[in-house]
Motif scaffolding. Sequence first.
Motif, PDB file in Angstrom:
ATOM      1  N   ASP A 288       0.870  -1.168   0.000  1.00 47.21           N
ATOM      2  CA  ASP A 288       0.000   0.000   0.000  1.00 47.21           C
ATOM      3  C   ASP A 288       0.909   1.219   0.000  1.00 47.21           C
ATOM      4  O   ASP A 288       2.042   1.152   0.499  1.00 47.21           O
ATOM      5  CB  ASP A 288      -0.912   0.015   1.224  1.00 47.21           C
ATOM      6  N   VAL A 289       0.429   2.316  -0.581  1.00 46.83           N
ATOM      7  CA  VAL A 289       1.243   3.524  -0.679  1.00 46.83           C
ATOM      8  C   VAL A 289       0.365   4.741  -0.380  1.00 46.83           C
ATOM      9  O   VAL A 289      -0.702   4.900  -0.972  1.00 46.83           O
ATOM     10  CB  VAL A 289       1.871   3.698  -2.082  1.00 46.83           C
ATOM     11  N   PHE A 290       0.837   5.559   0.542  1.00 46.98           N
ATOM     12  CA  PHE A 290       0.201   6.828   0.856  1.00 46.98           C
ATOM     13  C   PHE A 290       1.215   7.934   0.616  1.00 46.98           C
ATOM     14  O   PHE A 290       2.405   7.768   0.907  1.00 46.98           O
ATOM     15  CB  PHE A 290      -0.251   6.872   2.324  1.00 46.98           C
ATOM     16  N   LEU A 291       0.742   9.030   0.093  1.00 47.86           N
ATOM     17  CA  LEU A 291       1.579  10.195  -0.131  1.00 47.86           C
ATOM     18  C   LEU A 291       1.282  11.227   0.952  1.00 47.86           C
ATOM     19  O   LEU A 291       0.142  11.686   1.075  1.00 47.86           O
ATOM     20  CB  LEU A 291       1.307  10.790  -1.519  1.00 47.86           C
ATOM     21  N   LEU A 292       2.313  11.556   1.726  1.00 47.38           N
ATOM     22  CA  LEU A 292       2.209  12.616   2.727  1.00 47.38           C
ATOM     23  C   LEU A 292       2.815  13.880   2.140  1.00 47.38           C
ATOM     24  O   LEU A 292       3.889  13.823   1.532  1.00 47.38           O
ATOM     25  CB  LEU A 292       2.977  12.254   4.002  1.00 47.38           C
ATOM     26  N   ARG A 293       2.111  14.978   2.312  1.00 47.66           N
ATOM     27  CA  ARG A 293       2.616  16.276   1.865  1.00 47.66           C
ATOM     28  C   ARG A 293       2.689  17.196   3.067  1.00 47.66           C
ATOM     29  O   ARG A 293       1.792  17.203   3.904  1.00 47.66           O
ATOM     30  CB  ARG A 293       1.680  16.895   0.831  1.00 47.66           C
ATOM     31  N   ASN A 294       3.737  17.990   3.101  1.00 48.10           N
ATOM     32  CA  ASN A 294       3.885  18.980   4.153  1.00 48.10           C
ATOM     33  C   ASN A 294       3.867  20.352   3.494  1.00 48.10           C
ATOM     34  O   ASN A 294       4.821  20.746   2.837  1.00 48.10           O
ATOM     35  CB  ASN A 294       5.196  18.764   4.909  1.00 48.10           C
ATOM     36  N   VAL A 295       2.747  21.045   3.657  1.00 54.16           N
ATOM     37  CA  VAL A 295       2.592  22.375   3.094  1.00 54.16           C
ATOM     38  C   VAL A 295       2.337  23.339   4.247  1.00 54.16           C
ATOM     39  O   VAL A 295       1.354  23.180   4.985  1.00 54.16           O
ATOM     40  CB  VAL A 295       1.414  22.425   2.089  1.00 54.16           C
ATOM     41  N   ASP A 296       3.225  24.287   4.408  1.00 47.83           N
ATOM     42  CA  ASP A 296       3.093  25.272   5.495  1.00 47.83           C
ATOM     43  C   ASP A 296       2.887  24.604   6.849  1.00 47.83           C
ATOM     44  O   ASP A 296       2.012  24.993   7.631  1.00 47.83           O
ATOM     45  CB  ASP A 296       1.940  26.244   5.199  1.00 47.83           C
ATOM     46  N   LYS A 297       3.683  23.580   7.099  1.00 45.73           N
ATOM     47  CA  LYS A 297       3.668  22.833   8.369  1.00 45.73           C
ATOM     48  C   LYS A 297       2.357  22.109   8.639  1.00 45.73           C
ATOM     49  O   LYS A 297       2.070  21.716   9.767  1.00 45.73           O
ATOM     50  CB  LYS A 297       4.042  23.742   9.537  1.00 45.73           C
ATOM     51  N   LYS A 298       1.564  21.903   7.610  1.00 46.70           N
ATOM     52  CA  LYS A 298       0.344  21.094   7.723  1.00 46.70           C
ATOM     53  C   LYS A 298       0.544  19.841   6.881  1.00 46.70           C
ATOM     54  O   LYS A 298       0.830  19.924   5.688  1.00 46.70           O
ATOM     55  CB  LYS A 298      -0.874  21.873   7.228  1.00 46.70           C
ATOM     56  N   VAL A 299       0.426  18.686   7.533  1.00 41.49           N
ATOM     57  CA  VAL A 299       0.633  17.417   6.846  1.00 41.49           C
ATOM     58  C   VAL A 299      -0.720  16.845   6.427  1.00 41.49           C
ATOM     59  O   VAL A 299      -1.639  16.734   7.238  1.00 41.49           O
ATOM     60  CB  VAL A 299       1.392  16.408   7.736  1.00 41.49           C
ATOM     61  N   THR A 300      -0.815  16.500   5.156  1.00 37.76           N
ATOM     62  CA  THR A 300      -2.004  15.838   4.630  1.00 37.76           C
ATOM     63  C   THR A 300      -1.540  14.549   3.972  1.00 37.76           C
ATOM     64  O   THR A 300      -0.360  14.385   3.647  1.00 37.76           O
ATOM     65  CB  THR A 300      -2.734  16.711   3.587  1.00 37.76           C
ATOM     66  N   TYR A 301      -2.476  13.631   3.764  1.00 42.23           N
ATOM     67  CA  TYR A 301      -2.111  12.404   3.056  1.00 42.23           C
ATOM     68  C   TYR A 301      -3.219  11.972   2.132  1.00 42.23           C
ATOM     69  O   TYR A 301      -4.381  12.347   2.290  1.00 42.23           O
ATOM     70  CB  TYR A 301      -1.747  11.268   4.029  1.00 42.23           C
ATOM     71  N   GLU A 302      -2.821  11.180   1.136  1.00 40.33           N
ATOM     72  CA  GLU A 302      -3.787  10.546   0.242  1.00 40.33           C
ATOM     73  C   GLU A 302      -3.243   9.182  -0.150  1.00 40.33           C
ATOM     74  O   GLU A 302      -2.043   8.984  -0.270  1.00 40.33           O
ATOM     75  CB  GLU A 302      -4.065  11.402  -0.994  1.00 40.33           C
ATOM     76  N   ARG A 303      -4.168   8.266  -0.329  1.00 42.19           N
ATOM     77  CA  ARG A 303      -3.794   6.925  -0.772  1.00 42.19           C
ATOM     78  C   ARG A 303      -3.565   6.989  -2.278  1.00 42.19           C
ATOM     79  O   ARG A 303      -4.423   7.478  -3.015  1.00 42.19           O
ATOM     80  CB  ARG A 303      -4.920   5.947  -0.450  1.00 42.19           C
TER      81      ARG A 303
END
Length: 179
Positions: free
Chosen positions: A161-176
């Motif tokens: 399984d793979v999730f992408l974590l993004r850090n934008v302006d110190k806010k972490v979001t993720y999507e599968r």
Amino acid sequence: MKKIYIIRHCEAEGQAAETKLTDRGRNQAADLSKFFANKKVDRIISSPYKRAIHSIQPLANQLNIEIEIDGQLTERVLSTKNFPDWFEKLKTTYDDLELKYEGGESSQEAMKRIIEVVEKVFNSENENTVIVTHGNIMSLLLTYYVKDFGFEGWRNLSNPDVFLLRNVDKKVTYERVWG
């Protein structure tokens, strides 16, 4: 924008640290390599367990990137005892993050380990990093960022399984991005 791809290892023959991938798991590792063919990857970090390393080795070979081994990415040990009702015991540890069984690690302790790795990566120079780990600890990381991921999120993970974590302006979001 920094990106971290969190990968759960491919299908394996068992749970021990030395467990190898199944034939299907080796094919999945090749598929992972193809999946990342058009994505920028600067760094690869893996659990020391063979199934994790073997899951990402084809990509590392393809990109000529050395796999960094990090012991903080090992799977969480629920307990050193064998529980016939381990599934229910595991579920309970998502409701009570401090619950700890004999010889095991609490959800909070395991979560702290993987968060430390992810935070170091987000604070590093690298823009695009791949981290290969295991289902339980991966789900705890995702639960840290979005509380409702939890036990049901763990149950719905695939191998791989793979999730992408993004850090934008110190806010972490993720999507599968797999499955």
